[in-house]
Design an enzyme around this catalytic site. Structure first.
Site, PDB file in Angstrom:
ATOM      1  N   HIS A 194      20.308  14.343   3.256  1.00 23.41           N
ATOM      2  CA  HIS A 194      20.568  14.784   1.889  1.00 23.41           C
ATOM      3  C   HIS A 194      21.753  13.994   1.334  1.00 23.41           C
ATOM      4  CE1 HIS A 194      21.578  17.239  -1.564  1.00 23.41           C
ATOM      5  NE2 HIS A 194      20.359  17.734  -1.494  1.00 23.41           N
ATOM      6  N   GLU A 249      15.325  12.113  -4.196  1.00 26.41           N
ATOM      7  CA  GLU A 249      16.295  12.896  -4.954  1.00 26.41           C
ATOM      8  C   GLU A 249      17.301  11.949  -5.612  1.00 26.41           C
ATOM      9  OE1 GLU A 249      16.468  17.254  -3.482  1.00 26.41           O
ATOM     10  OE2 GLU A 249      17.994  16.121  -2.409  1.00 26.41           O
ATOM     11  N   GLY A 302      21.761  18.920  -9.497  1.00 19.76           N
ATOM     12  CA  GLY A 302      22.713  19.908  -9.998  1.00 19.76           C
ATOM     13  C   GLY A 302      23.283  19.576 -11.365  1.00 19.76           C
ATOM     14  N   SER A 356      17.241  18.967 -10.241  1.00 21.48           N
ATOM     15  CA  SER A 356      17.101  19.824 -11.428  1.00 21.48           C
ATOM     16  C   SER A 356      15.644  20.171 -11.741  1.00 21.48           C
ATOM     17  CB  SER A 356      17.777  19.177 -12.642  1.00 21.48           C
ATOM     18  OG  SER A 356      19.168  19.007 -12.393  1.00 21.48           O
ATOM     19  N   GLU A 359      24.188  14.847  -0.354  1.00 21.16           N
ATOM     20  CA  GLU A 359      25.497  15.508  -0.175  1.00 21.16           C
ATOM     21  C   GLU A 359      26.051  15.215   1.217  1.00 21.16           C
ATOM     22  OE1 GLU A 359      24.214  19.417  -1.417  1.00 21.16           O
ATOM     23  OE2 GLU A 359      23.974  18.636  -3.462  1.00 21.16           O
ATOM     24  N   ASN A 379      16.132  24.424  -1.132  1.00 20.83           N
ATOM     25  CA  ASN A 379      17.337  24.099  -0.362  1.00 20.83           C
ATOM     26  C   ASN A 379      18.453  25.000  -0.888  1.00 20.83           C
ATOM     27  OD1 ASN A 379      19.597  23.045   0.825  1.00 20.83           O
ATOM     28  ND2 ASN A 379      19.455  21.017  -0.116  1.00 20.83           N
ATOM     29  N   TRP A 380      18.734  26.043  -0.126  1.00 17.21           N
ATOM     30  CA  TRP A 380      19.713  27.034  -0.603  1.00 17.21           C
ATOM     31  C   TRP A 380      21.150  26.515  -0.512  1.00 17.21           C
ATOM     32  CZ3 TRP A 380      17.749  32.371   1.836  1.00 17.21           C
ATOM     33  CH2 TRP A 380      16.471  32.625   1.369  1.00 17.21           C
ATOM     34  N   LYS A 381      21.341  25.387   0.136  1.00 19.56           N
ATOM     35  CA  LYS A 381      22.681  24.798   0.318  1.00 19.56           C
ATOM     36  C   LYS A 381      23.638  25.860   0.872  1.00 19.56           C
ATOM     37  CE  LYS A 381      21.556  21.303  -3.082  1.00 19.56           C
ATOM     38  NZ  LYS A 381      21.966  20.405  -4.170  1.00 19.56           N
ATOM     39  N   GLY A 383      17.121  22.918  -5.524  1.00 22.50           N
ATOM     40  CA  GLY A 383      18.420  23.505  -5.230  1.00 22.50           C
ATOM     41  C   GLY A 383      18.650  24.747  -6.074  1.00 22.50           C
ATOM     42  N   GLY A 384      19.296  24.573  -7.215  1.00 28.47           N
ATOM     43  CA  GLY A 384      19.695  25.702  -8.065  1.00 28.47           C
ATOM     44  C   GLY A 384      18.578  26.704  -8.338  1.00 28.47           C
TER      45      GLY A 384
HETATM   46  P1  13P Z   1      19.164  20.949  -7.832  1.00 31.39           P
HETATM   47  O1  13P Z   1      17.758  21.463  -7.916  1.00 31.39           O
HETATM   48  O2  13P Z   1      20.195  22.025  -7.960  1.00 31.39           O
HETATM   49  O3  13P Z   1      19.381  19.791  -8.774  1.00 31.39           O
HETATM   50  O4  13P Z   1      19.368  20.360  -6.350  1.00 31.39           O
HETATM   51  C1  13P Z   1      18.434  19.475  -5.837  1.00 31.39           C
HETATM   52  C2  13P Z   1      18.723  19.266  -4.406  1.00 31.39           C
HETATM   53  O5  13P Z   1      19.729  18.679  -4.043  1.00 31.39           O
HETATM   54  C3  13P Z   1      17.759  19.797  -3.428  1.00 31.39           C
HETATM   55  O6  13P Z   1      18.001  19.313  -2.156  1.00 31.39           O
END
Ligand code: 13P
Length: 252
Positions: A95, A167, A173, A212, A97, A9-11, A233-234
């Site tokens: 998600h 999640e 993050g 993470s 967020e 997920n590149w956000k 994500g990251g």
């Molecule tokens: P991180 O891997 O940066 O913790 O993010 C997870 C995420 O929200 C994937 O959708």
């Protein structure tokens, strides 16, 4: 035997140049084997170009959000059919967020899930608790509410062509990963909740872990019985980091 899905997920990150380098790097390093699927979810403006670069590579492309509506006067929104039209196979819905920053309710998430499938996409339904909810001992009831909204709206059979992602919000993050055992407990709970409606669907549905996840902790998480991949994500923003998780999925 469930296939492992490694989803990035590149956000809201990247640029034309950076995202091209990222997808090229991923495509060049796809591990051998067939027990896993790689997926990238770039920001909306880059979907078509990333999908074109990924064609024939075995790397699938998904979106990060979708409208619950089919078409019409919804300025700024994107329909499932449009996402499919530019090469998407998957879309993330719910998600944390989007739930937290854009006030998406479980009912709206369920409507997006239904719209995604109607448009030919496989939804990846995200569920997860905050730290306060975990500490208050309400993890399972929070997840039940998020999951039941979709089970009720879409029906359990819809999970034959959908993915669930657990999640924990406190792990996103933060560098604070759920331990494999902590994650497995929740994954088992999710599978049992689906199984209460339909055991065959529950046995088949992929449940990803997100929060993470990286190359170092992926083997432990992926070794758990009910963890069928990751939503990353990251560590999905650098080809070598993402491919380290892909390697873990491929058993390298
Ligand atoms: P991180 O891997 O940066 O913790 O993010 C997870 C995420 O929200 C994937 O959708």
């Amino acid at each position: 035997m469930r296939q492992i899905l490694v989803a990035g997920n590149w956000k809201m990150n990247g640029s034309n140049a950076a995202n091209q380098e990222l997808i090229d790097g991923i495509v060049a390093g796809v591990p051998d084997g067939d027990g896993f699927q790689l997926l990238v979810c770039p920001p909306l403006p880059y979907l078509a170009v990333v999908a074109a670069s990924a064609t024939g590579s075995g790397v699938a492309v998904g979106a990060q959000n979708v409208s619950e509506h089919e078409a019409g006067a919804y300025t700024g929104e994107t329909s499932a059919a449009m996402l499919k039209d530019v090469g998407c196979e998957y879309v993330i819905v719910g998600h944390s967020e989007r739930r937290a920053l854009y006030a998406e309710s479980s009912a709206q998430v369920a409507a997006k899930f239904v719209a995604a499938q109607a448009g030919g996409l496989a939804p990846i339904l995200c569920v997860g608790e905050t730290l306060e909810e975990r500490e208050a001992g309400t993890t399972e009831s929070v997840i039940d509410e998020q999951l039941d909204a979709v089970l009720d709206a879409a029906g359990v059979a819809a999970f034959d062509s959908a993915v669930i992602a657990y999640e924990p919000v406190w792990a996103i993050g933060t560098g604070m990963t759920a331990s494999p055992e902590q994650a497995q407990d929740v994954h088992r709970h999710i599978r049992e909740r689906v199984a209460a409606k339909d055991a065959a669907v529950a046995a088949k549905v992929q449940i990803l872990y997100g929060g993470s996840m990286k190359g170092e902790n992926a083997p432990g998480l992926l070794s758990m019985q009910d963890i069928d991949g990751g939503l990353i994500g990251g560590a999905s923003l650098k080809a070598s980091d993402f491919l380290a998780i892909a390697d873990a999925a491929a058993g390298n």
